[in-house]
Design a protein around this motif. Structure first.
Motif, PDB file in Angstrom:
ATOM      1  N   ARG A 190      17.923  22.181  10.874  1.00  0.00           N
ATOM      2  CA  ARG A 190      17.039  21.657  11.913  1.00  0.00           C
ATOM      3  C   ARG A 190      15.714  21.253  11.283  1.00  0.00           C
ATOM      4  O   ARG A 190      15.278  21.909  10.322  1.00  0.00           O
ATOM      5  CB  ARG A 190      16.808  22.714  13.016  1.00  0.00           C
ATOM      6  CG  ARG A 190      17.968  22.830  13.990  1.00  0.00           C
ATOM      7  CD  ARG A 190      17.679  23.853  15.066  1.00  0.00           C
ATOM      8  NE  ARG A 190      17.769  25.211  14.520  1.00  0.00           N
ATOM      9  CZ  ARG A 190      17.323  26.298  15.156  1.00  0.00           C
ATOM     10  NH1 ARG A 190      16.714  26.176  16.332  1.00  0.00           N
ATOM     11  NH2 ARG A 190      17.459  27.490  14.620  1.00  0.00           N
ATOM     12  N   PRO A 191      15.094  20.171  11.790  1.00  0.00           N
ATOM     13  CA  PRO A 191      15.451  19.353  12.949  1.00  0.00           C
ATOM     14  C   PRO A 191      16.750  18.581  12.720  1.00  0.00           C
ATOM     15  O   PRO A 191      17.101  18.276  11.577  1.00  0.00           O
ATOM     16  CB  PRO A 191      14.278  18.371  13.076  1.00  0.00           C
ATOM     17  CG  PRO A 191      13.187  18.917  12.212  1.00  0.00           C
ATOM     18  CD  PRO A 191      13.850  19.695  11.149  1.00  0.00           C
ATOM     19  N   TYR A 192      17.440  18.295  13.822  1.00  0.00           N
ATOM     20  CA  TYR A 192      18.641  17.481  13.742  1.00  0.00           C
ATOM     21  C   TYR A 192      18.276  16.056  13.367  1.00  0.00           C
ATOM     22  O   TYR A 192      17.155  15.591  13.599  1.00  0.00           O
ATOM     23  CB  TYR A 192      19.385  17.496  15.071  1.00  0.00           C
ATOM     24  CG  TYR A 192      19.808  18.871  15.508  1.00  0.00           C
ATOM     25  CD1 TYR A 192      20.709  19.626  14.760  1.00  0.00           C
ATOM     26  CD2 TYR A 192      19.302  19.438  16.679  1.00  0.00           C
ATOM     27  CE1 TYR A 192      21.092  20.891  15.158  1.00  0.00           C
ATOM     28  CE2 TYR A 192      19.684  20.707  17.089  1.00  0.00           C
ATOM     29  CZ  TYR A 192      20.574  21.422  16.324  1.00  0.00           C
ATOM     30  OH  TYR A 192      20.945  22.677  16.715  1.00  0.00           O
ATOM     31  N   LYS A 193      19.225  15.354  12.772  1.00  0.00           N
ATOM     32  CA  LYS A 193      18.979  13.972  12.353  1.00  0.00           C
ATOM     33  C   LYS A 193      18.566  13.101  13.528  1.00  0.00           C
ATOM     34  O   LYS A 193      17.721  12.214  13.406  1.00  0.00           O
ATOM     35  CB  LYS A 193      20.227  13.404  11.676  1.00  0.00           C
ATOM     36  CG  LYS A 193      20.034  11.997  11.125  1.00  0.00           C
ATOM     37  CD  LYS A 193      21.240  11.544  10.351  1.00  0.00           C
ATOM     38  CE  LYS A 193      21.081  10.121   9.843  1.00  0.00           C
ATOM     39  NZ  LYS A 193      19.928   9.937   8.967  1.00  0.00           N
ATOM     40  N   TYR A 194      19.173  13.343  14.698  1.00  0.00           N
ATOM     41  CA  TYR A 194      18.795  12.639  15.924  1.00  0.00           C
ATOM     42  C   TYR A 194      18.285  13.680  16.902  1.00  0.00           C
ATOM     43  O   TYR A 194      19.040  14.555  17.330  1.00  0.00           O
ATOM     44  CB  TYR A 194      19.988  11.877  16.503  1.00  0.00           C
ATOM     45  CG  TYR A 194      20.561  10.860  15.539  1.00  0.00           C
ATOM     46  CD1 TYR A 194      19.947   9.625  15.372  1.00  0.00           C
ATOM     47  CD2 TYR A 194      21.690  11.148  14.768  1.00  0.00           C
ATOM     48  CE1 TYR A 194      20.458   8.695  14.475  1.00  0.00           C
ATOM     49  CE2 TYR A 194      22.199  10.227  13.867  1.00  0.00           C
ATOM     50  CZ  TYR A 194      21.579   9.002  13.735  1.00  0.00           C
ATOM     51  OH  TYR A 194      22.074   8.086  12.840  1.00  0.00           O
ATOM     52  N   ALA A 195      17.002  13.608  17.221  1.00  0.00           N
ATOM     53  CA  ALA A 195      16.389  14.629  18.068  1.00  0.00           C
ATOM     54  C   ALA A 195      15.416  13.984  19.034  1.00  0.00           C
ATOM     55  O   ALA A 195      15.052  12.804  18.900  1.00  0.00           O
ATOM     56  CB  ALA A 195      15.680  15.665  17.211  1.00  0.00           C
ATOM     57  N   GLU A 196      15.001  14.761  20.027  1.00  0.00           N
ATOM     58  CA  GLU A 196      14.035  14.301  21.012  1.00  0.00           C
ATOM     59  C   GLU A 196      12.632  14.716  20.609  1.00  0.00           C
ATOM     60  O   GLU A 196      12.432  15.724  19.919  1.00  0.00           O
ATOM     61  CB  GLU A 196      14.368  14.878  22.391  1.00  0.00           C
ATOM     62  CG  GLU A 196      15.700  14.404  22.946  1.00  0.00           C
ATOM     63  CD  GLU A 196      15.999  15.011  24.305  1.00  0.00           C
ATOM     64  OE1 GLU A 196      15.190  15.837  24.778  1.00  0.00           O
ATOM     65  OE2 GLU A 196      17.032  14.655  24.897  1.00  0.00           O
ATOM     66  N   ALA A 197      11.654  13.939  21.035  1.00  0.00           N
ATOM     67  CA  ALA A 197      10.261  14.232  20.731  1.00  0.00           C
ATOM     68  C   ALA A 197       9.853  15.582  21.324  1.00  0.00           C
ATOM     69  O   ALA A 197      10.399  16.026  22.334  1.00  0.00           O
ATOM     70  CB  ALA A 197       9.372  13.121  21.271  1.00  0.00           C
ATOM     71  N   GLY A 198       8.912  16.237  20.671  1.00  0.00           N
ATOM     72  CA  GLY A 198       8.454  17.548  21.121  1.00  0.00           C
ATOM     73  C   GLY A 198       8.361  18.513  19.954  1.00  0.00           C
ATOM     74  O   GLY A 198       8.445  18.119  18.786  1.00  0.00           O
ATOM     75  N   LEU A 199       8.198  19.784  20.240  1.00  0.00           N
ATOM     76  CA  LEU A 199       8.098  20.800  19.194  1.00  0.00           C
ATOM     77  C   LEU A 199       9.484  21.102  18.625  1.00  0.00           C
ATOM     78  O   LEU A 199      10.386  21.499  19.354  1.00  0.00           O
ATOM     79  CB  LEU A 199       7.462  22.076  19.756  1.00  0.00           C
ATOM     80  CG  LEU A 199       5.977  21.990  20.095  1.00  0.00           C
ATOM     81  CD1 LEU A 199       5.508  23.295  20.736  1.00  0.00           C
ATOM     82  CD2 LEU A 199       5.146  21.683  18.854  1.00  0.00           C
ATOM     83  N   THR A 217      15.248  16.024   1.195  1.00  0.00           N
ATOM     84  CA  THR A 217      14.587  14.967   1.965  1.00  0.00           C
ATOM     85  C   THR A 217      15.571  14.386   2.968  1.00  0.00           C
ATOM     86  O   THR A 217      16.699  14.040   2.603  1.00  0.00           O
ATOM     87  CB  THR A 217      14.069  13.852   1.042  1.00  0.00           C
ATOM     88  OG1 THR A 217      13.190  14.421   0.066  1.00  0.00           O
ATOM     89  CG2 THR A 217      13.334  12.791   1.833  1.00  0.00           C
ATOM     90  N   THR A 218      15.151  14.300   4.222  1.00  0.00           N
ATOM     91  CA  THR A 218      16.026  13.803   5.288  1.00  0.00           C
ATOM     92  C   THR A 218      15.259  12.827   6.168  1.00  0.00           C
ATOM     93  O   THR A 218      14.082  13.050   6.474  1.00  0.00           O
ATOM     94  CB  THR A 218      16.549  14.965   6.156  1.00  0.00           C
ATOM     95  OG1 THR A 218      17.229  15.904   5.321  1.00  0.00           O
ATOM     96  CG2 THR A 218      17.507  14.464   7.225  1.00  0.00           C
ATOM     97  N   VAL A 219      15.932  11.748   6.568  1.00  0.00           N
ATOM     98  CA  VAL A 219      15.358  10.780   7.504  1.00  0.00           C
ATOM     99  C   VAL A 219      15.799  11.149   8.915  1.00  0.00           C
ATOM    100  O   VAL A 219      16.993  11.379   9.165  1.00  0.00           O
ATOM    101  CB  VAL A 219      15.795   9.346   7.150  1.00  0.00           C
ATOM    102  CG1 VAL A 219      15.263   8.354   8.185  1.00  0.00           C
ATOM    103  CG2 VAL A 219      15.308   8.974   5.756  1.00  0.00           C
ATOM    104  N   LEU A 220      14.838  11.224   9.829  1.00  0.00           N
ATOM    105  CA  LEU A 220      15.099  11.662  11.202  1.00  0.00           C
ATOM    106  C   LEU A 220      14.787  10.539  12.181  1.00  0.00           C
ATOM    107  O   LEU A 220      13.823   9.783  11.998  1.00  0.00           O
ATOM    108  CB  LEU A 220      14.234  12.883  11.546  1.00  0.00           C
ATOM    109  CG  LEU A 220      14.301  14.059  10.571  1.00  0.00           C
ATOM    110  CD1 LEU A 220      13.221  15.070  10.904  1.00  0.00           C
ATOM    111  CD2 LEU A 220      15.674  14.701  10.618  1.00  0.00           C
ATOM    112  N   GLU A 221      15.603  10.440  13.224  1.00  0.00           N
ATOM    113  CA  GLU A 221      15.380   9.477  14.309  1.00  0.00           C
ATOM    114  C   GLU A 221      14.978  10.259  15.554  1.00  0.00           C
ATOM    115  O   GLU A 221      15.782  10.986  16.127  1.00  0.00           O
ATOM    116  CB  GLU A 221      16.644   8.662  14.573  1.00  0.00           C
ATOM    117  CG  GLU A 221      17.120   7.817  13.398  1.00  0.00           C
ATOM    118  CD  GLU A 221      16.208   6.632  13.126  1.00  0.00           C
ATOM    119  OE1 GLU A 221      15.428   6.261  14.048  1.00  0.00           O
ATOM    120  OE2 GLU A 221      16.261   6.094  12.005  1.00  0.00           O
TER     121      GLU A 221
END
Length: 300
Positions: A160-169, A252-256
């Motif tokens: 975590r964070p997941y690669k595709y996640a929602e805005a917020g904490l 290193t990970t790219v997150l959306e």
């Protein structure tokens, strides 16, 4: 000394000599061993260690598993369950005295062609690489005969964070691995989003020995905003010392990150309840209203 006692003494001396030759390699060589852990289908596995660049079967230093599979049996699906390793077991292979500083190839072959097995290579009793045939019929990995650095930590996964996640904490959670000789009792855990300031926290009262993993959860959550972001995670200040191998430090990970999706399930259920109570005369008009409601909310 009678003949029987003398014979036992000679046998003991020979045994000690053999054991010592394995435990004490000649100058310029180090002892190499390997722990092989099988999956549910141990009999599908075959492996070989050869000098770097040699094909499987040429200059073989060590081998194990199913000889029926061999170098060329990847994906052949021979399915001989009586030959080779058992299922879900760990086998200690070696030892071999290999030239210090030289590199060697580990060939892994899987009979079924769907991968399997973990291979932990150790030099002087310390892990220098853990290899797996995750999928497919064959894989080749290279290791070199050198003792690990005194201090060497690397982040191996970020759950975590997941690669595709929602805005917020969002939490920053993952695993870190000790590649070095020294047991780590303290370190700083760091993460950075894009080019923003580094978030660092000290960790203490640890006990992470060589070849052990540690699951972490950074105490500082990331306040994620909508867009594409890059996260980097790494460790520093290992027992107060610098990491001596920076090639494996960072993940290193790219997150959306997207906007949260409105929860309209309750509204859907209310509309469905209304439909179930309609009488036959008014059904057509009410169904049109319901269709319009669904279409409007799906477009959101």
């Amino acid at each position: 000394m009678n003949r029987l006692t003398k014979g036992i003494a000679v046998a003991f001396a020979l045994t000690v000599g053999i054991s010592s030759s394995y435990a004490q390699c000649p100058a310029g060589q180090l002892q190499v061993t390997m722990d092989v852990t099988t999956d549910d289908w141990g009999y599908e596995t075959y492996w070989e260690i050869v000098p770097q660049g040699n094909p499987c079967g040429t200059g073989t230093i060590g081998s194990g598993g199913s000889a029926v599979v061999g170098c060329n049996g990847g994906g052949a699906q021979v399915q001989n369950t009586t030959v080779g390793y058992g299922n879900n077991q760990t086998y200690a292979e070696g030892p071999w005295c290999l030239n210090t500083g030289s590199c060697y190839d580990l060939y892994i072959v899987d009979d079924w062609g769907d991968g399997g097995g973990d291979f932990d290579v150790k030099v002087g009793g310390f892990s220098v690489g853990t290899f797996s045939l995750v999928s497919g019929s064959n894989a080749t990995y290279t290791f070199c005969v050198n003792l690990p650095p005194t201090y060497d930590m690397g982040v191996t996964s970020l759950s975590r964070p997941y690669k595709y996640a929602e805005a917020g904490l969002l939490d920053v959670v993952g695993k870190i691995y000790n590649y070095g000789l020294t047991t780590i009792t303290s370190m700083d855990l760091n993460y950075q989003i894009d080019n923003n300031p580094v978030q660092s926290t000290p960790l203490s009262a640890l006990s992470i020995a060589n070849a052990q993993s540690y699951s972490f959860s950074h105490p500082t959550q990331w306040s994620a905003t909508v867009g594409t972001h890059t996260i980097k995670v790494w460790a520093t200040n290992l027992n107060g010392n610098a990491d001596l191998n920076n090639s494996n430090d960072t993940i290193t990970t790219v997150l959306e990150i997207s906007n949260p999706i409105s929860n309209v399930i309750d509204n859907y259920l209310k509309e469905v309840d209304k439909v179930s109570s309609f009488d036959r005369i008014g059904q057509s008009e009410q169904y049109l209203e319901l269709a319009a409601f669904f279409q409007k909310n799906i477009q959101k």
